[in-house]
Design a protein around this motif. Structure first.
Motif: not given
Length: 138
Positions: A87-89, A95-98, A124-131
């Motif tokens: 998605i494109l938010v 700002p825009l975020m994919i 343990e090192t990566t957290t992804l922002p999702k919507f």
């Protein structure tokens, strides 16, 4: 056995974003001189070219601007997720975020529907922002 998905390349510019995401906060880069908000981060402000920038927390609210469903895995790590939506938010702060959509199928939404950030701790090192749709607590 599934192949591991690619992880973001964390460098000196993006480190602040990924550290904040791991702590459950969505940030964008803000120019300390002109106040311009932008994402993704860059070594200089795209508005005034200042190198004085910091990662600033934002509301995590945005609007669905567009989406696409991938039916082909361009990276082997995504093969088990097919088909998946990207998605494109448009963030409330500009700002825009994919990202990816959680808690709903994109066909159930309309362009312009409100979204809110949620976080997916993939390791343990990566957290992804999702919507997800705003108000959806799943």
């Amino acid at each position: 056995m599934s192949t591991t998905k690619p992880r973001p390349r964390i460098d000196t510019v993006s480190k602040g974003f990924w550290d904040a995401a791991r702590a459950g906060t969505l940030t964008v880069q803000r120019c300390d001189d002109c106040g311009h908000n932008h994402y993704p981060g860059s070594p200089v402000c795209p508005n005034c070219l200042s190198s004085n920038q910091s990662w600033a927390p934002v509301s995590g609210r945005g609007t669905l601007l567009s989406w696409v469903r991938f039916h082909r895995a361009y990276w082997d790590g995504f093969r088990d997720d097919l088909p998946y939506a990207v998605i494109l938010v448009g963030l409330e702060e500009g700002p825009l975020m994919i990202s990816n959509l959680m808690g709903a199928e994109p066909e159930s939404l309309k362009i312009g529907d409100p979204l809110e950030v949620c976080f997916d701790a993939v390791d343990e090192t990566t957290t992804l922002p999702k919507f997800r749709p705003a108000g959806n607590t799943r």
